[in-house]
Design a protein around this motif. Structure first.
Motif, PDB file in Angstrom:
ATOM      1  N   TYR A  41       0.865  -1.169   0.000  1.00 32.41           N
ATOM      2  CA  TYR A  41       0.000   0.000   0.000  1.00 32.41           C
ATOM      3  C   TYR A  41       0.898   1.213   0.000  1.00 32.41           C
ATOM      4  O   TYR A  41       2.017   1.160   0.483  1.00 32.41           O
ATOM      5  CB  TYR A  41      -0.852  -0.004   1.270  1.00 32.41           C
ATOM      6  CG  TYR A  41      -1.619   1.273   1.512  1.00 32.41           C
ATOM      7  CD1 TYR A  41      -2.890   1.453   0.962  1.00 32.41           C
ATOM      8  CD2 TYR A  41      -1.060   2.308   2.255  1.00 32.41           C
ATOM      9  CE1 TYR A  41      -3.593   2.628   1.175  1.00 32.41           C
ATOM     10  CE2 TYR A  41      -1.761   3.493   2.471  1.00 32.41           C
ATOM     11  CZ  TYR A  41      -3.019   3.646   1.925  1.00 32.41           C
ATOM     12  OH  TYR A  41      -3.702   4.815   2.129  1.00 32.41           O
ATOM     13  N   THR A  68       4.689   9.904   5.673  1.00 34.55           N
ATOM     14  CA  THR A  68       3.477   9.105   5.858  1.00 34.55           C
ATOM     15  C   THR A  68       2.706   9.620   7.068  1.00 34.55           C
ATOM     16  O   THR A  68       3.285  10.214   7.984  1.00 34.55           O
ATOM     17  CB  THR A  68       3.816   7.606   6.024  1.00 34.55           C
ATOM     18  OG1 THR A  68       2.608   6.864   6.113  1.00 34.55           O
ATOM     19  CG2 THR A  68       4.624   7.359   7.301  1.00 34.55           C
ATOM     20  N   LEU A 109       3.014  -3.673  13.041  1.00 29.10           N
ATOM     21  CA  LEU A 109       4.275  -3.247  12.435  1.00 29.10           C
ATOM     22  C   LEU A 109       4.673  -1.864  12.936  1.00 29.10           C
ATOM     23  O   LEU A 109       3.838  -1.069  13.354  1.00 29.10           O
ATOM     24  CB  LEU A 109       4.135  -3.233  10.910  1.00 29.10           C
ATOM     25  CG  LEU A 109       3.917  -4.615  10.271  1.00 29.10           C
ATOM     26  CD1 LEU A 109       3.517  -4.474   8.809  1.00 29.10           C
ATOM     27  CD2 LEU A 109       5.166  -5.458  10.398  1.00 29.10           C
ATOM     28  N   HIS A 110       5.962  -1.590  12.848  1.00 29.30           N
ATOM     29  CA  HIS A 110       6.541  -0.320  13.278  1.00 29.30           C
ATOM     30  C   HIS A 110       6.327   0.696  12.162  1.00 29.30           C
ATOM     31  O   HIS A 110       6.647   0.437  11.011  1.00 29.30           O
ATOM     32  CB  HIS A 110       8.024  -0.567  13.529  1.00 29.30           C
ATOM     33  CG  HIS A 110       8.761   0.595  14.090  1.00 29.30           C
ATOM     34  ND1 HIS A 110       9.030   1.726  13.363  1.00 29.30           N
ATOM     35  CD2 HIS A 110       9.305   0.803  15.312  1.00 29.30           C
ATOM     36  CE1 HIS A 110       9.712   2.570  14.122  1.00 29.30           C
ATOM     37  NE2 HIS A 110       9.887   2.032  15.311  1.00 29.30           N
ATOM     38  N   SER A 111       5.790   1.858  12.535  1.00 29.51           N
ATOM     39  CA  SER A 111       5.469   2.835  11.493  1.00 29.51           C
ATOM     40  C   SER A 111       6.729   3.448  10.885  1.00 29.51           C
ATOM     41  O   SER A 111       6.684   4.009   9.798  1.00 29.51           O
ATOM     42  CB  SER A 111       4.552   3.925  12.041  1.00 29.51           C
ATOM     43  OG  SER A 111       5.289   4.916  12.716  1.00 29.51           O
ATOM     44  N   GLY A 112       7.864   3.347  11.592  1.00 30.26           N
ATOM     45  CA  GLY A 112       9.103   3.826  10.996  1.00 30.26           C
ATOM     46  C   GLY A 112       9.546   2.919   9.863  1.00 30.26           C
ATOM     47  O   GLY A 112       9.792   3.360   8.741  1.00 30.26           O
ATOM     48  N   SER A 113       9.590   1.634  10.130  1.00 33.12           N
ATOM     49  CA  SER A 113      10.098   0.682   9.138  1.00 33.12           C
ATOM     50  C   SER A 113       9.120   0.427   8.004  1.00 33.12           C
ATOM     51  O   SER A 113       9.513   0.028   6.918  1.00 33.12           O
ATOM     52  CB  SER A 113      10.404  -0.657   9.815  1.00 33.12           C
ATOM     53  OG  SER A 113      11.155  -0.453  10.980  1.00 33.12           O
ATOM     54  N   TYR A 114       7.818   0.620   8.265  1.00 33.57           N
ATOM     55  CA  TYR A 114       6.819   0.211   7.275  1.00 33.57           C
ATOM     56  C   TYR A 114       5.817   1.308   6.906  1.00 33.57           C
ATOM     57  O   TYR A 114       5.047   1.138   5.967  1.00 33.57           O
ATOM     58  CB  TYR A 114       6.054  -1.010   7.795  1.00 33.57           C
ATOM     59  CG  TYR A 114       6.938  -2.221   7.994  1.00 33.57           C
ATOM     60  CD1 TYR A 114       7.319  -2.996   6.903  1.00 33.57           C
ATOM     61  CD2 TYR A 114       7.409  -2.566   9.255  1.00 33.57           C
ATOM     62  CE1 TYR A 114       8.152  -4.100   7.074  1.00 33.57           C
ATOM     63  CE2 TYR A 114       8.232  -3.665   9.434  1.00 33.57           C
ATOM     64  CZ  TYR A 114       8.598  -4.425   8.350  1.00 33.57           C
ATOM     65  OH  TYR A 114       9.417  -5.510   8.522  1.00 33.57           O
ATOM     66  N   GLY A 115       5.813   2.403   7.649  1.00 34.25           N
ATOM     67  CA  GLY A 115       4.773   3.412   7.466  1.00 34.25           C
ATOM     68  C   GLY A 115       4.804   4.056   6.088  1.00 34.25           C
ATOM     69  O   GLY A 115       5.800   4.650   5.705  1.00 34.25           O
ATOM     70  N   GLY A 116       3.702   3.949   5.379  1.00 35.04           N
ATOM     71  CA  GLY A 116       3.616   4.485   4.024  1.00 35.04           C
ATOM     72  C   GLY A 116       3.799   3.429   2.960  1.00 35.04           C
ATOM     73  O   GLY A 116       3.597   3.694   1.778  1.00 35.04           O
ATOM     74  N   GLY A 117       4.165   2.199   3.395  1.00 38.21           N
ATOM     75  CA  GLY A 117       4.430   1.141   2.428  1.00 38.21           C
ATOM     76  C   GLY A 117       3.565  -0.092   2.584  1.00 38.21           C
ATOM     77  O   GLY A 117       3.580  -0.970   1.728  1.00 38.21           O
ATOM     78  N   VAL A 118       2.832  -0.184   3.684  1.00 40.66           N
ATOM     79  CA  VAL A 118       1.979  -1.353   3.917  1.00 40.66           C
ATOM     80  C   VAL A 118       0.587  -0.878   4.340  1.00 40.66           C
ATOM     81  O   VAL A 118       0.422   0.236   4.819  1.00 40.66           O
ATOM     82  CB  VAL A 118       2.554  -2.278   5.015  1.00 40.66           C
ATOM     83  CG1 VAL A 118       3.898  -2.843   4.606  1.00 40.66           C
ATOM     84  CG2 VAL A 118       2.669  -1.528   6.346  1.00 40.66           C
ATOM     85  N   PRO A 119      -0.435  -1.737   4.180  1.00 43.54           N
ATOM     86  CA  PRO A 119      -1.777  -1.338   4.609  1.00 43.54           C
ATOM     87  C   PRO A 119      -1.839  -1.185   6.133  1.00 43.54           C
ATOM     88  O   PRO A 119      -1.124  -1.882   6.850  1.00 43.54           O
ATOM     89  CB  PRO A 119      -2.666  -2.512   4.168  1.00 43.54           C
ATOM     90  CG  PRO A 119      -1.822  -3.388   3.320  1.00 43.54           C
ATOM     91  CD  PRO A 119      -0.400  -3.105   3.631  1.00 43.54           C
ATOM     92  N   ASN A 120      -2.661  -0.285   6.574  1.00 43.25           N
ATOM     93  CA  ASN A 120      -2.902  -0.051   8.003  1.00 43.25           C
ATOM     94  C   ASN A 120      -4.366  -0.416   8.236  1.00 43.25           C
ATOM     95  O   ASN A 120      -5.269   0.121   7.599  1.00 43.25           O
ATOM     96  CB  ASN A 120      -2.628   1.440   8.290  1.00 43.25           C
ATOM     97  CG  ASN A 120      -2.910   1.857   9.725  1.00 43.25           C
ATOM     98  OD1 ASN A 120      -3.880   1.411  10.328  1.00 43.25           O
ATOM     99  ND2 ASN A 120      -2.083   2.737  10.253  1.00 43.25           N
ATOM    100  N   ILE A 144       1.653   0.284  13.396  1.00 41.45           N
ATOM    101  CA  ILE A 144       0.679   0.109  12.322  1.00 41.45           C
ATOM    102  C   ILE A 144      -0.128  -1.131  12.698  1.00 41.45           C
ATOM    103  O   ILE A 144       0.388  -2.244  12.619  1.00 41.45           O
ATOM    104  CB  ILE A 144       1.356  -0.100  10.956  1.00 41.45           C
ATOM    105  CG1 ILE A 144       2.208   1.124  10.624  1.00 41.45           C
ATOM    106  CG2 ILE A 144       0.318  -0.345   9.866  1.00 41.45           C
ATOM    107  CD1 ILE A 144       2.965   0.991   9.329  1.00 41.45           C
TER     108      ILE A 144
END
Lengths: 451, 451
Positions: free
Chosen positions: A281, A297, B211-222, B316
């Motif tokens: 996403y 983000t 998930l950690h929003s630093g490592s994944y925020g903006g790249g995976v569904p929330n 997340i």
């Protein structure tokens, strides 16, 4: 000197010590753990003293204590300031942990516990690496300073002032931080960028009491309806943040930057499988690593209101709540972002709901040029131990204090991480792969010798 | 016979007894209160016996027990079946109660406790009215049957079968229910309609771990982003439910029905003030009483996911949850509504989220013609005691079992309510105005004599 043999001989002792530390629930965000955070600080101070460091001090702050220590006997040699944090994230949802978060457990070569990789485990490597050199060689190849805090997970409210007031005491030629990750097992990385952060909480209130949906349903505002309507305006269908002005200061990716990201050869399919995702996403037109490394983000970290218990309750909730954090990049100003979000939320609050906003943390993004010799030497150290040269990456996480350390002390910062991306930091079943525990110790020794 | 004097003389005793009953936390929705629900049943059975009723029986069910009792000595006279429930709603948020929900307390002529008005307090009136007639006159002017349940607040899962199996035992000429409200103090009302109900729970799952929003925020569904996006599609900007097919079976309001609603002279401004509302809400083109009485609604009763604790957690969330109930009117089929909502939710689930739906309760709406003599006699009884004739209204609430009672026993149902609309049923600080406690006793006696 055979550091490999030294660390092998002391491995059991080192792991026992680390597990003792991990058992202390030093959750900085929860006030009921204040005493535990202090205990974790005292534990570390004792270990620094045992390691041979001098001037070990616990500094009280308005929040949790800071620890400093040094060993300054390498005249004419550079000074390395090691930064890390001994506080950890909260642990809920607790029921998803396979073993309790504060009962460390080693399974399949991984050490499971809250804080195992973020950041007690990684910080511990520096203490033991310095101890190893002192024990083996009776002296250090560089001057060493430690500056350790217990408030990183709550955005370091007290360290900036301490840095300002202790600029000279903490002056260094390089700041060394291990609070990030390798790209993948065996693929070391040095982060040359960290995202900034801003965060806020918001509440919507409708009535002065919860109401019965029979007597009032369909005729009065429902705080949860208002909340989902309001929060749904924050992103557009293309995954972009819809807040006007949010992207001010963000730099478009140059072809060179895209090339650097492409070098990571990141496997998006594998990520999907590992995390059990149906789909990735994010903003259209960017790869996963670009989204994480170079795009901001806005995330909902918590949303709640109404009845959460077993069964049905036909209630119209009078209030609803949400917690939001943003990761920022490049020159985004965290305060300007908060202002923009606040204006957006005010403009989009549904009729009948009263909005309350509480701004929380804010931090600028951090960036450093990978060609700096201190970073190149770090890549050399990784190459010696891992057999492969570290890539220079942009990390999606925020360590707000890194930008503060760099700007206040005016020193290059080397982000020498030994975690792995799937080690569940901030989530249940956080762990630290012990292969990187072993290699991390050797890499730090190698780096200190090369600086 | 002077019933006024009788009830005045016994008032303290009656209120003490009721408070004893209200102190038993008979929350049917929460399994940990199963024992308390049973205790409340036993308490009532004892009181029915004390009142002089015969054949008092506690019937075990798969859930909470039913109670029946009768007094059938008025040969040739009609039979009145009194229905009520002794279970109560959950009490959270507990901190908003001014006095504990199960420590009944009388302040300013109001009795505060969970269940005070819904429905222990109102049901208690019938027990004491029958007891009063039997004590004063040694006989009843009608035949009386009681059928009391402990599962009304969880939509009566076991009573329908019991009714089917005991049709003859429970046969009656009129069903009498006190589980609704006056229009306002001194303004009695007889509900000729109850809304139906359907309910469901839904969950959205994205990743297999938080998930950690630093490592994944903006790249995976929330999961929370997906949830607010999905839930925001359930209503349009005009306050209508956007689910295709949801309004099937709903009757448009005729000019005559609108006139009947207008007779209530409902004060919308006062409602706003009383509830602290900035604005009313609902389908455009309808007044508040029309929305509640003759229009269906879909309400979010609970939404939750992610971090709800003190401070910030940059997570997340992998899952998010919601609880929904609908109030239905006229000929809406609750199962068809559930199907329509399920289809809507499936069609609108954002990419990357997995939807799970659990349907819960369902019940048809209930309607009766106000010209029925059993209803007119009830209006007469109110007029005698309150000095003003009861209006015939449509109630927004659901008592799913009323439609079942009416259709299974094929008897007219009289909804003779003594609550008030602002008595916080299903909310903190539920209470019962004792003026209507006193008048309710007299009205029931009056009605039984007139039937």
């Amino acid at each position: 000197m055979d550091y490999k043999a030294y660390f092998e001989n002391n491995r059991e002792q080192h792991l026992n010590e680390l597990q003792e530390w991990l058992a202390i629930p030093s959750i900085s965000a929860l006030s009921e753990h204040k005493g535990d955070v202090y205990k974790a600080a005292e534990w570390l101070a004792a270990k620094l003293t045992e390691a041979g460091l001098e001037h070990v001090e616990i500094h009280e702050t308005k929040g949790h204590p800071l620890i400093t220590a040094d060993y300054l006997h390498a005249e004419g040699k550079p000074t390395v300031l090691i930064y890390g944090h001994y506080d950890v994230q909260p642990v809920d949802p607790l029921h998803l942990w396979e073993t309790p978060p504060f009962e460390p457990s080693i399974r399949d070569g991984k050490l499971y516990a809250r804080g195992a990789t973020d950041d007690k485990g990684q910080l511990f490597l520096h203490v033991k690496a310095v101890e190893a050199i002192l024990k083996q060689e009776k002296e250090l190849p560089v001057n060493i300073k430690f500056c350790i805090e217990g408030e990183e997970e709550v955005s370091s409210p007290n360290l900036p002032l301490f840095l300002e007031e202790n600029k000279e005491k903490l002056a260094a030629d390089v700041v060394l931080v291990s609070d990030t990750s390798l790209l993948a097992p065996g693929k070391p990385a040095i982060s040359t960028g960290l995202r900034g952060l801003c965060s806020l909480e918001l509440s919507l209130n409708t009535a002065n009491t919860d109401l019965h949906s029979g007597s009032y349903g369909g005729g009065v505002p429902n705080a949860l309806h208002a909340m989902v309507e309001l929060l749904s305006t924050l992103h557009d269908k293309q995954g972009r943040v819809s807040v006007e002005g949010f992207y001010n200061g963000v730099q478009e990716l140059s072809p060179e930057m895209r090339e650097e990201f492409a070098k990571q050869q990141f496997d998006e399919e594998k990520l999907k499988q590992d995390l059990g995702l149906d789909a990735l996403y994010g903003e259209e037109g960017y790869s996963f690593v670009e989204r994480i490394g170079a795009r901001p983000t806005l995330e909902l970290n918590g949303v709640y209101g109404g009845f959460q218990g077993e069964g049905t309750k036909t209630v119209i909730p009078k209030e609803a709540h949400a917690k939001i954090t943003c990761r920022l990049v490049a020159n985004q100003d965290p305060q300007a972002c908060l202002d923009a979000i606040e204006a957006h939320l005010n403009a989009h609050t549904p009729v009948g709901a009263k909005l309350t906003i509480t701004p929380k943390e804010k931090a600028f993004a951090f960036n450093i040029d990978p060609s700096h010799p201190m970073l190149q030497k770090a890549a050399d150290a990784y190459e010696t131990v891992y057999g492969t040269r570290a890539l220079f990456t942009k990390d999606g996480g925020s360590i707000p204090i890194v930008e503060k350390l760099a700007s206040t002390l005016n020193a290059p910062t080397v982000m020498m991480g030994f975690g792995l991306p799937d080690e569940n930091l901030h989530a249940p079943n956080e762990h630290f792969n012990l292969e990187n525990f072993d290699k991390g110790l050797l890499t730090i020794v190698e780096y200190l010798k090369r600086v």
